[in-house]
Design a protein around this motif. Structure first.
Motif, PDB file in Angstrom:
ATOM      1  N   ALA A  72      15.075  65.314  20.023  1.00  0.00           N
ATOM      2  CA  ALA A  72      15.138  66.744  19.690  1.00  0.00           C
ATOM      3  C   ALA A  72      13.857  67.194  18.987  1.00  0.00           C
ATOM      4  O   ALA A  72      13.326  68.277  19.282  1.00  0.00           O
ATOM      5  CB  ALA A  72      16.356  67.029  18.819  1.00  0.00           C
ATOM      6  N   CYS A  73      13.342  66.379  18.086  1.00  0.00           N
ATOM      7  CA  CYS A  73      12.092  66.718  17.388  1.00  0.00           C
ATOM      8  C   CYS A  73      10.922  66.779  18.363  1.00  0.00           C
ATOM      9  O   CYS A  73      10.085  67.688  18.289  1.00  0.00           O
ATOM     10  CB  CYS A  73      11.808  65.701  16.286  1.00  0.00           C
ATOM     11  N   GLU A  74      10.884  65.845  19.290  1.00  0.00           N
ATOM     12  CA  GLU A  74       9.791  65.836  20.265  1.00  0.00           C
ATOM     13  C   GLU A  74       9.851  67.065  21.165  1.00  0.00           C
ATOM     14  O   GLU A  74       8.829  67.695  21.448  1.00  0.00           O
ATOM     15  CB  GLU A  74       9.852  64.563  21.097  1.00  0.00           C
ATOM     16  N   ARG A  75      11.049  67.441  21.598  1.00  0.00           N
ATOM     17  CA  ARG A  75      11.189  68.651  22.415  1.00  0.00           C
ATOM     18  C   ARG A  75      10.764  69.894  21.637  1.00  0.00           C
ATOM     19  O   ARG A  75      10.123  70.798  22.177  1.00  0.00           O
ATOM     20  CB  ARG A  75      12.641  68.807  22.894  1.00  0.00           C
ATOM     21  N   GLU A  76      11.116  69.943  20.360  1.00  0.00           N
ATOM     22  CA  GLU A  76      10.758  71.086  19.507  1.00  0.00           C
ATOM     23  C   GLU A  76       9.240  71.257  19.440  1.00  0.00           C
ATOM     24  O   GLU A  76       8.715  72.357  19.611  1.00  0.00           O
ATOM     25  CB  GLU A  76      11.336  70.892  18.110  1.00  0.00           C
ATOM     26  N   VAL A  77       8.522  70.178  19.182  1.00  0.00           N
ATOM     27  CA  VAL A  77       7.065  70.262  19.042  1.00  0.00           C
ATOM     28  C   VAL A  77       6.414  70.551  20.401  1.00  0.00           C
ATOM     29  O   VAL A  77       5.483  71.358  20.483  1.00  0.00           O
ATOM     30  CB  VAL A  77       6.495  68.985  18.402  1.00  0.00           C
ATOM     31  N   ALA A  78       6.906  69.930  21.453  1.00  0.00           N
ATOM     32  CA  ALA A  78       6.329  70.147  22.787  1.00  0.00           C
ATOM     33  C   ALA A  78       6.491  71.593  23.239  1.00  0.00           C
ATOM     34  O   ALA A  78       5.660  72.105  23.994  1.00  0.00           O
ATOM     35  CB  ALA A  78       6.977  69.206  23.796  1.00  0.00           C
ATOM     36  N   ALA A  79       7.531  72.266  22.768  1.00  0.00           N
ATOM     37  CA  ALA A  79       7.797  73.649  23.188  1.00  0.00           C
ATOM     38  C   ALA A  79       7.033  74.680  22.368  1.00  0.00           C
ATOM     39  O   ALA A  79       7.064  75.866  22.699  1.00  0.00           O
ATOM     40  CB  ALA A  79       9.298  73.933  23.081  1.00  0.00           C
ATOM     41  N   ARG A  80       6.359  74.261  21.319  1.00  0.00           N
ATOM     42  CA  ARG A  80       5.641  75.210  20.465  1.00  0.00           C
ATOM     43  C   ARG A  80       4.408  75.747  21.178  1.00  0.00           C
ATOM     44  O   ARG A  80       3.541  74.966  21.595  1.00  0.00           O
ATOM     45  CB  ARG A  80       5.222  74.556  19.147  1.00  0.00           C
ATOM     46  N   PRO A  81       4.282  77.058  21.322  1.00  0.00           N
ATOM     47  CA  PRO A  81       3.123  77.609  22.036  1.00  0.00           C
ATOM     48  C   PRO A  81       1.832  77.601  21.218  1.00  0.00           C
ATOM     49  O   PRO A  81       0.746  77.680  21.787  1.00  0.00           O
ATOM     50  CB  PRO A  81       3.554  79.042  22.339  1.00  0.00           C
ATOM     51  N   GLU A  82       1.937  77.481  19.895  1.00  0.00           N
ATOM     52  CA  GLU A  82       0.744  77.605  19.070  1.00  0.00           C
ATOM     53  C   GLU A  82      -0.070  76.322  18.948  1.00  0.00           C
ATOM     54  O   GLU A  82      -1.151  76.333  18.346  1.00  0.00           O
ATOM     55  CB  GLU A  82       1.106  78.120  17.672  1.00  0.00           C
ATOM     56  N   ALA A  83       0.426  75.202  19.494  1.00  0.00           N
ATOM     57  CA  ALA A  83      -0.318  73.949  19.404  1.00  0.00           C
ATOM     58  C   ALA A  83      -0.092  73.138  20.674  1.00  0.00           C
ATOM     59  O   ALA A  83       0.989  73.158  21.250  1.00  0.00           O
ATOM     60  CB  ALA A  83       0.136  73.152  18.187  1.00  0.00           C
ATOM     61  N   GLU A  84      -1.144  72.428  21.086  1.00  0.00           N
ATOM     62  CA  GLU A  84      -1.037  71.566  22.258  1.00  0.00           C
ATOM     63  C   GLU A  84      -0.728  70.149  21.793  1.00  0.00           C
ATOM     64  O   GLU A  84      -1.441  69.584  20.962  1.00  0.00           O
ATOM     65  CB  GLU A  84      -2.350  71.583  23.035  1.00  0.00           C
ATOM     66  N   LEU A  85       0.347  69.579  22.315  1.00  0.00           N
ATOM     67  CA  LEU A  85       0.752  68.222  21.965  1.00  0.00           C
ATOM     68  C   LEU A  85      -0.095  67.240  22.772  1.00  0.00           C
ATOM     69  O   LEU A  85       0.009  67.168  23.998  1.00  0.00           O
ATOM     70  CB  LEU A  85       2.244  68.038  22.261  1.00  0.00           C
ATOM     71  N   LEU A  86      -0.967  66.483  22.078  1.00  0.00           N
ATOM     72  CA  LEU A  86      -1.849  65.538  22.751  1.00  0.00           C
ATOM     73  C   LEU A  86      -1.179  64.187  22.964  1.00  0.00           C
ATOM     74  O   LEU A  86      -1.329  63.580  24.022  1.00  0.00           O
ATOM     75  CB  LEU A  86      -3.136  65.357  21.947  1.00  0.00           C
ATOM     76  N   SER A  87      -0.446  63.712  21.946  1.00  0.00           N
ATOM     77  CA  SER A  87       0.244  62.427  22.083  1.00  0.00           C
ATOM     78  C   SER A  87       1.372  62.330  21.060  1.00  0.00           C
ATOM     79  O   SER A  87       1.388  63.053  20.060  1.00  0.00           O
ATOM     80  CB  SER A  87      -0.731  61.257  21.898  1.00  0.00           C
ATOM     81  N   VAL A  88       2.290  61.427  21.366  1.00  0.00           N
ATOM     82  CA  VAL A  88       3.421  61.141  20.468  1.00  0.00           C
ATOM     83  C   VAL A  88       3.566  59.626  20.400  1.00  0.00           C
ATOM     84  O   VAL A  88       3.590  58.956  21.435  1.00  0.00           O
ATOM     85  CB  VAL A  88       4.743  61.740  20.996  1.00  0.00           C
ATOM     86  N   ARG A  89       3.657  59.102  19.186  1.00  0.00           N
ATOM     87  CA  ARG A  89       3.956  57.679  19.000  1.00  0.00           C
ATOM     88  C   ARG A  89       5.320  57.562  18.361  1.00  0.00           C
ATOM     89  O   ARG A  89       5.593  58.225  17.353  1.00  0.00           O
ATOM     90  CB  ARG A  89       2.895  57.014  18.138  1.00  0.00           C
ATOM     91  N   ARG A  90       6.176  56.741  18.947  1.00  0.00           N
ATOM     92  CA  ARG A  90       7.562  56.610  18.494  1.00  0.00           C
ATOM     93  C   ARG A  90       7.836  55.157  18.154  1.00  0.00           C
ATOM     94  O   ARG A  90       7.423  54.256  18.865  1.00  0.00           O
ATOM     95  CB  ARG A  90       8.491  57.054  19.610  1.00  0.00           C
ATOM     96  N   ARG A  91       8.577  54.966  17.052  1.00  0.00           N
ATOM     97  CA  ARG A  91       9.008  53.626  16.658  1.00  0.00           C
ATOM     98  C   ARG A  91      10.413  53.696  16.113  1.00  0.00           C
ATOM     99  O   ARG A  91      10.765  54.639  15.408  1.00  0.00           O
ATOM    100  CB  ARG A  91       8.096  53.050  15.575  1.00  0.00           C
ATOM    101  N   VAL A  92      11.209  52.669  16.432  1.00  0.00           N
ATOM    102  CA  VAL A  92      12.528  52.508  15.855  1.00  0.00           C
ATOM    103  C   VAL A  92      12.567  51.112  15.247  1.00  0.00           C
ATOM    104  O   VAL A  92      12.241  50.127  15.909  1.00  0.00           O
ATOM    105  CB  VAL A  92      13.649  52.676  16.919  1.00  0.00           C
ATOM    106  N   HIS A  93      12.935  51.053  13.974  1.00  0.00           N
ATOM    107  CA  HIS A  93      12.972  49.795  13.228  1.00  0.00           C
ATOM    108  C   HIS A  93      14.408  49.511  12.816  1.00  0.00           C
ATOM    109  O   HIS A  93      15.142  50.424  12.424  1.00  0.00           O
ATOM    110  CB  HIS A  93      12.110  49.869  11.955  1.00  0.00           C
ATOM    111  N   GLY A  94      14.789  48.245  12.887  1.00  0.00           N
ATOM    112  CA  GLY A  94      16.138  47.858  12.482  1.00  0.00           C
ATOM    113  C   GLY A  94      16.141  46.808  11.406  1.00  0.00           C
ATOM    114  O   GLY A  94      15.083  46.313  10.981  1.00  0.00           O
ATOM    115  N   ASP A  95      17.343  46.397  10.970  1.00  0.00           N
ATOM    116  CA  ASP A  95      17.497  45.375   9.935  1.00  0.00           C
ATOM    117  C   ASP A  95      16.944  44.023  10.370  1.00  0.00           C
ATOM    118  O   ASP A  95      16.528  43.231   9.536  1.00  0.00           O
ATOM    119  CB  ASP A  95      18.977  45.195   9.580  1.00  0.00           C
ATOM    120  N   ASP A  96      16.963  43.762  11.660  1.00  0.00           N
ATOM    121  CA  ASP A  96      16.546  42.463  12.165  1.00  0.00           C
ATOM    122  C   ASP A  96      15.033  42.272  12.211  1.00  0.00           C
ATOM    123  O   ASP A  96      14.552  41.212  12.548  1.00  0.00           O
ATOM    124  CB  ASP A  96      17.131  42.227  13.551  1.00  0.00           C
ATOM    125  N   GLU A  97      14.262  43.291  11.872  1.00  0.00           N
ATOM    126  CA  GLU A  97      12.802  43.176  11.910  1.00  0.00           C
ATOM    127  C   GLU A  97      12.235  42.794  10.573  1.00  0.00           C
ATOM    128  O   GLU A  97      12.658  43.103   9.551  1.00  0.00           O
ATOM    129  CB  GLU A  97      12.196  44.498  12.367  1.00  0.00           C
TER     130      GLU A  97
END
Length: 97
Positions: A72-97
């Motif tokens: 949802a956050c990524e869609r929100e930023v990608a839809a913003r007309p005032e800025a061009e989204l160049l890249s997105v880095r995503r990470r999910v961390h868990g207890d096992d790491e």
């Protein structure tokens, strides 16, 4: 417990020639992201007028919720007309790491 993070790299309009103008573009994006109950801040390219890096973090009990919120956050930023989204880095961390 799981944590998820996003790092957005944004290109701002050419009229953002001052830090004050830059803030006028970043502030509404940060406010929109806070509606998703995440932690969000400008975290990089602080001295560059035409670029911005915005970081988002969320904590939840399961990865499904993390992915929904980050999507949802990524869609929100990608839809913003005032800025061009160049890249997105995503990470999910868990207890096992």
């Amino acid at each position: 417990m799981y944590t998820g993070t996003l790092l957005f790299d944004l290109l701002l309009p050419s009229d953002s020639r001052s830090l004050k103008a830059k803030r006028s573009y970043i502030r509404p994006i940060v406010a929109a992201l806070r509606r998703y109950e995440v932690s969000v801040a400008e975290v990089g390219s602080l001295d560059l007028h035409g670029r911005a890096e915005i970081g988002v973090a969320v904590v939840a009990a399961d990865t499904g919720h993390i992915r929904e919120v980050l999507d949802a956050c990524e869609r929100e930023v990608a839809a913003r007309p005032e800025a061009e989204l160049l890249s997105v880095r995503r990470r999910v961390h868990g207890d096992d790491e």
